[in-house]
Enzyme design. Structure first.
Site, short mmCIF file in Angstrom:
data_model
loop_
_atom_site.label_atom_id
_atom_site.label_comp_id
_atom_site.label_asym_id
_atom_site.label_seq_id
_atom_site.Cartn_x
_atom_site.Cartn_y
_atom_site.Cartn_z
N SER A 117 0.86 -1.19 0.00
CA SER A 117 0.00 0.00 0.00
C SER A 117 0.89 1.24 0.00
CB SER A 117 -0.86 0.01 1.27
OG SER A 117 -1.47 1.27 1.44
N TYR A 151 -1.81 -0.87 10.56
CA TYR A 151 -2.00 -1.24 9.14
C TYR A 151 -0.81 -0.77 8.30
CZ TYR A 151 -3.71 -1.14 4.34
OH TYR A 151 -3.84 -1.31 2.97
N1 LIG Z 1 -8.69 -0.19 -1.56
C1 LIG Z 1 -7.60 0.55 -1.38
O1 LIG Z 1 -7.63 1.81 -1.50
C2 LIG Z 1 -6.29 -0.10 -1.06
C3 LIG Z 1 -5.14 0.71 -1.03
C4 LIG Z 1 -3.91 0.14 -0.75
C5 LIG Z 1 -3.81 -1.23 -0.52
N2 LIG Z 1 -4.94 -2.01 -0.55
C6 LIG Z 1 -4.76 -3.43 -0.29
O2 LIG Z 1 -5.39 -4.17 -1.31
C7 LIG Z 1 -5.85 -5.43 -0.79
C8 LIG Z 1 -7.31 -5.61 -1.16
O3 LIG Z 1 -8.06 -4.49 -0.71
P1 LIG Z 1 -9.51 -4.16 -1.28
O4 LIG Z 1 -9.70 -2.71 -1.12
O5 LIG Z 1 -9.70 -4.82 -2.59
O6 LIG Z 1 -10.40 -4.88 -0.15
P2 LIG Z 1 -11.85 -5.62 -0.22
O7 LIG Z 1 -12.66 -5.10 -1.33
O8 LIG Z 1 -12.35 -5.53 1.17
O9 LIG Z 1 -11.44 -7.13 -0.55
C9 LIG Z 1 -10.72 -7.89 0.35
C10 LIG Z 1 -10.73 -9.33 -0.10
O10 LIG Z 1 -9.90 -10.11 0.77
C11 LIG Z 1 -10.68 -11.19 1.34
N3 LIG Z 1 -10.08 -11.47 2.65
C12 LIG Z 1 -10.07 -10.68 3.76
N4 LIG Z 1 -9.39 -11.29 4.74
C13 LIG Z 1 -8.97 -12.49 4.26
C14 LIG Z 1 -8.23 -13.56 4.81
N5 LIG Z 1 -7.80 -13.55 6.07
N6 LIG Z 1 -7.97 -14.64 4.02
C15 LIG Z 1 -8.40 -14.69 2.75
N7 LIG Z 1 -9.12 -13.70 2.17
C16 LIG Z 1 -9.40 -12.60 2.93
C17 LIG Z 1 -12.12 -10.65 1.33
O11 LIG Z 1 -13.12 -11.66 1.34
P3 LIG Z 1 -13.77 -12.18 2.74
O12 LIG Z 1 -14.21 -10.97 3.47
O13 LIG Z 1 -14.88 -13.09 2.33
O14 LIG Z 1 -12.67 -12.90 3.38
C18 LIG Z 1 -12.13 -9.96 -0.05
O15 LIG Z 1 -12.24 -10.91 -1.08
C19 LIG Z 1 -5.59 -5.39 0.71
O16 LIG Z 1 -4.40 -6.08 0.99
C20 LIG Z 1 -5.41 -3.90 1.01
O17 LIG Z 1 -4.56 -3.68 2.10
C21 LIG Z 1 -6.18 -1.46 -0.79
#
Ligand SMILES: NC(=O)c1ccc[n+]([C@@H]2O[C@H](COP(=O)([O-])OP(=O)(O)OC[C@H]3O[C@@H](n4cnc5c(N)ncnc54)[C@H](OP(=O)(O)O)[C@@H]3O)[C@@H](O)[C@H]2O)c1
Length: 251
Positions: free
Chosen positions: A149, A162
């Site tokens: 991130s 985080y």
């Molecule tokens: N969105 C942003 O702005 C942003 C920015 C920087 C980095 N990121 C990173 O990008 C990644 C994805 O973020 P996102 O925004 O796409 O989040 P999201 O829409 O909430 O998706 C998260 C996914 O991970 C799954 N998940 C959560 N905990 C898990 C676990 N312990 N084991 C296996 N699967 C798990 C969730 O499904 P379930 O809930 O069913 O498990 C879901 O499929 C994360 O690592 C986050 O830190 C996001």
């Protein structure tokens, strides 16, 4: 003499595990890899229906329910992948969690909060790597992509635990690139603010990015997926962390 690597040679027909792929960035990565001909392993903890429904969108895919912070679930993800596809070429460590805690709220960032975030973002990511790297070494194109991130590179993010967990993912990426080369390449993406269910209520932050970032908008999962595809295809790139933030960090 080979002048050019055929486009998507490291993706087409290759087996890719994408953790946390039923939503947001992971879903975007899984769909793009599937469109480029990869055999995709979808995964999540609770969103089982979404995972099963995605197997209908991606021609050659399976869904494996499992929490990457639970060692027995990680075993299952790897074993079911090997049973179904016979090998692993690509591991995308996307699954992650956070807690929204003001950085000045030191009491709010209890050790229990640190532990719960690190269990998934750091230890779960490491466990996935620990249990797949030997299979990746057997592949002709073994590659790991970690999803860090902007919070892992700059003093910002949804909470201090985080941000620190994502900084750990950056360092893990670089150290592993040294440890696992030349057989396995290890790179990371560091997304800025991306439109996903995770950030659906973050209107204020989206407004700031739309004003301050040179590209004047938050990112999409596809913006991140494009970079992941590039990193998987780039055979002379390892230990690199690509910031995907529309230039927000420059403001
Ligand atoms: N969105 C942003 O702005 C942003 C920015 C920087 C980095 N990121 C990173 O990008 C990644 C994805 O973020 P996102 O925004 O796409 O989040 P999201 O829409 O909430 O998706 C998260 C996914 O991970 C799954 N998940 C959560 N905990 C898990 C676990 N312990 N084991 C296996 N699967 C798990 C969730 O499904 P379930 O809930 O069913 O498990 C879901 O499929 C994360 O690592 C986050 O830190 C996001």
């Amino acid at each position: 003499m080979t002048l050019l690597t055929p486009l998507n040679k490291n993706i087409n027909d290759k087996v890719a595990i994408v953790t946390g792929s039923t939503s947001g960035i992971g879903r975007g990565i899984a769909l793009m890899l599937g469109n480029l001909g990869a055999k995709v392993v979808l995964n999540s903890t609770t969103s089982v229906e979404a995972g099963i429904s995605m197997t209908k969108e991606i021609k050659d895919s399976i869904y494996i329910q499992g929490d990457i912070s639970k060692p027995q679930d990680v075993e299952k993800i790897i074993n079911d992948t090997l049973d179904h596809f016979g090998g692993i070429d690509t591991l995308v460590n996307n699954a992650g969690i956070t807690r929204l805690i003001d950085h000045k709220d030191i009491e709010g960032a209890s050790v229990d909060v640190w532990k719960s975030i690190f269990e998934v973002n750091v230890f779960g990511t490491w466990d996935m790597i620990l249990k797949t790297y030997k299979h990746l070494e057997e592949s002709s194109s073994g590659v790991i992509i970690n999803v860090s991130s902007i919070a892992g590179l700059r003093p910002t993010g949804s909470s201090i635990p985080y941000a620190t967990s994502k900084a750990a993912v950056v360092h893990m990426t670089k150290l592993l690139a040294k440890a696992l080369g030349p057989k396995v390449r290890v790179n990371a993406v560091a997304p800025g603010l991306i439109e996903t269910p995770w950030t659906q209520d973050w209107d204020f932050a989206k407004q700031i990015v739309s004003q301050q970032a040179p590209l004047k908008r938050p990112g999409t999962p596809e913006d991140v997926a494009e970079i992941v595809v590039g990193l998987i295809n780039s055979k002379y790139l390892t230990g690199e962390v690509v910031l995907v933030d529309g230039g927000w960090n420059l403001s």
